[in-house]
Design an enzyme around this catalytic site. Structure first.
Site, PDB file in Angstrom:
ATOM      1  N   LYS A  51      -0.819 -15.971   3.910  1.00 57.33           N
ATOM      2  CA  LYS A  51       0.633 -15.586   4.701  1.00 57.33           C
ATOM      3  C   LYS A  51       0.490 -16.982   5.846  1.00 57.33           C
ATOM      4  O   LYS A  51       1.620 -17.364   6.036  1.00 57.33           O
ATOM      5  CB  LYS A  51       0.382 -14.570   5.370  1.00 57.33           C
ATOM      6  CG  LYS A  51       0.768 -13.567   4.519  1.00 57.33           C
ATOM      7  CD  LYS A  51       2.301 -13.148   4.264  1.00 57.33           C
ATOM      8  CE  LYS A  51       2.650 -11.725   3.797  1.00 57.33           C
ATOM      9  NZ  LYS A  51       1.741 -11.014   2.963  1.00 57.33           N
ATOM     10  N   SER A  76       3.877  -5.960   8.206  1.00 58.35           N
ATOM     11  CA  SER A  76       2.624  -4.808   8.416  1.00 58.35           C
ATOM     12  C   SER A  76       1.469  -5.348   8.665  1.00 58.35           C
ATOM     13  O   SER A  76       0.510  -4.558   8.774  1.00 58.35           O
ATOM     14  CB  SER A  76       2.891  -4.118   7.087  1.00 58.35           C
ATOM     15  OG  SER A  76       2.578  -4.963   6.119  1.00 58.35           O
ATOM     16  N   GLU A 202       1.868  -4.920  -8.912  1.00 60.22           N
ATOM     17  CA  GLU A 202       2.384  -4.052  -7.980  1.00 60.22           C
ATOM     18  C   GLU A 202       1.568  -2.926  -7.932  1.00 60.22           C
ATOM     19  O   GLU A 202       1.029  -2.730  -8.898  1.00 60.22           O
ATOM     20  CB  GLU A 202       3.837  -3.893  -8.021  1.00 60.22           C
ATOM     21  CG  GLU A 202       4.660  -4.892  -7.614  1.00 60.22           C
ATOM     22  CD  GLU A 202       6.024  -4.257  -7.653  1.00 60.22           C
ATOM     23  OE1 GLU A 202       6.876  -4.423  -6.595  1.00 60.22           O
ATOM     24  OE2 GLU A 202       6.561  -3.770  -8.562  1.00 60.22           O
ATOM     25  N   GLY A 206       4.472   1.426  -5.700  1.00 60.62           N
ATOM     26  CA  GLY A 206       5.399   0.665  -4.947  1.00 60.62           C
ATOM     27  C   GLY A 206       5.846  -0.288  -6.006  1.00 60.62           C
ATOM     28  O   GLY A 206       5.722  -1.556  -5.733  1.00 60.62           O
ATOM     29  N   ASP A 208       8.890  -1.411  -6.862  1.00 62.23           N
ATOM     30  CA  ASP A 208      10.283  -1.888  -6.387  1.00 62.23           C
ATOM     31  C   ASP A 208      10.693  -3.249  -7.029  1.00 62.23           C
ATOM     32  O   ASP A 208      11.490  -3.223  -7.651  1.00 62.23           O
ATOM     33  CB  ASP A 208      10.392  -2.055  -5.079  1.00 62.23           C
ATOM     34  CG  ASP A 208       9.574  -2.981  -4.002  1.00 62.23           C
ATOM     35  OD1 ASP A 208       8.144  -2.559  -4.630  1.00 62.23           O
ATOM     36  OD2 ASP A 208       9.807  -3.769  -3.667  1.00 62.23           O
ATOM     37  N   SER A 302      -5.490 -12.471  -2.663  1.00 61.05           N
ATOM     38  CA  SER A 302      -4.440 -12.828  -1.445  1.00 61.05           C
ATOM     39  C   SER A 302      -4.934 -12.681  -0.097  1.00 61.05           C
ATOM     40  O   SER A 302      -4.387 -13.195   0.690  1.00 61.05           O
ATOM     41  CB  SER A 302      -3.163 -12.080  -1.984  1.00 61.05           C
ATOM     42  OG  SER A 302      -3.343 -10.519  -2.228  1.00 61.05           O
TER      43      SER A 302
END
Ligand SMILES: *Cc1c(COP(=O)(O)O)cnc(C)c1O
Length: 318
Positions: A51, A76, A202, A206, A208, A302
């Site tokens: 990130k 989060s 995923e 979750g 989505d 990650s």
């Protein structure tokens, strides 16, 4: 929209600022999977996750007058730390809107970089609304965790570095939350090798993005119950959805137990501590969710932000 994403500008801004994380290889893993596996160790990135790339790039891309007024975001955890650290480097104020049940380690890390944390209840409030209220009062610039072109461009440098080290890959396996990481990586992959098959992973609870791609429109789900707290998103963004529709071959899912198998493998065999989301992509390979046999495969680890207490707790729960 795709040509508004400046991968080269991101690469120049980030060179010498981000850590060029190692690419790990293991004969045991290659033998077990019958493929050549290249693990990109982004858990060793500054602030403990990829990130930092997107956050720094997005802040660096701002006009300096606007930047000086300060940044706000919601997250989060890992994007929060990344924004806080990048803002600290630029010596500008940062405000982070965070759910009140976020892991304490992540909240403390964000505060340790000098950011102001504003808490909200994610089951009754929308983080976008909370951020919008603070933003208007202080004239801040919002940098969201994934649905932002400069964030996506920043994340692309993760795959770019991997290819520089590994050479051409047949498959690239990437954990997916809101899709910022995989969007950037897929754009970078397409540029060097349009045939590279980009697969997202995923948590099963979750999915989505999987549902959205299957249905050809953005699908919103409830806040998912999973140990993979870096991927507890409820819907892809408009930019990330559009990019994933064009550049991502498939999304597969893994259960929390399969993620734990991934963490266990990384700890035992690779001597690496990763957080659940960080092990998600490898978990898909170990659970045989991706057709990669005989291929050259990149896997993004990650993030690694997990407290010793939670790591022990999770490993002991199997
Ligand atoms: C944010 C995050 C993800 C998901 O990234 P998106 O850009 O939201 O898809 C995966 N793993 C970790 C460790 C993260 O922090």
């Amino acid at each position: 929209m795709l040509n508004e994403i400046d991968l080269d500008a991101a690469n120049s801004r980030l060179t010498g600022v981000v850590r060029r994380t190692p690419v790990l290889r293991s004969r045991l893993l290659d033998d077990a999977l019958g493929a050549e596996i290249y693990l990109k160790a982004e858990h060793l990135q500054r602030t403990g996750a990829f990130k930092f790339r997107g956050a720094f790039n997005a802040i660096a891309a701002l006009d300096s007058n606007i930047r000086a007024r300060g940044i706000i975001t919601y997250s989060s955890g890992n994007h929060a730390q990344a924004i806080a650290r990048a803002a600290q480097i630029f010596q500008i104020p940062a405000t982070v809107v965070m759910p009140d049940d976020a892991p304490t380690s992540k909240r403390q890390a964000t505060e340790s970089y000098g950011a102001t944390v504003v808490l909200y209840d994610r089951y009754t409030e929308r983080r976008e609304d909370v951020a919008a209220a603070v933003l208007a009062d202080y004239n801040l610039t919002l940098i969201p965790p994934f649905d932002h072109l400069d964030v996506i461009a920043g994340q692309s440098t993760c795959a770019r570095e991997l290819f520089e080290e590994s050479g051409p890959l047949d498959h690239l396996i990437v954990p997916v939350g809101g899709g910022g990481l995989i969007s950037g990586c897929a754009l970078a992959a397409h540029r060097v090798n349009p045939k590279c098959r980009v697969v997202g992973v995923e948590p099963e609870a979750g999915n989505d993005v999987q549902l959205s791609l299957q249905q050809g429109q953005i699908v919103e789900i409830e806040v998912p119950d999973t140990i993979a707290d870096g991927q507890q998103t409820t819907a892809p963004g408009t930019h990330t959805f559009a990019i994933m529709q064009q550049r991502v071959a498939e999304i597969v899912t893994v259960t929390d137990n399969q993620i734990l198998d991934g963490m266990d493998h990384l700890f035992r065999i690779q001597k690496q501590v990763v957080e659940p989301s960080g092990a998600c992509a490898l978990a898909a390979l170990l659970a045989d969710k991706t057709q990669i046999a005989g291929g050259r495969v990149g896997v993004i680890l990650s993030g690694g932000n997990i407290s010793p207490e939670r790591f022990i707790d999770l490993m002991g729960s199997r």
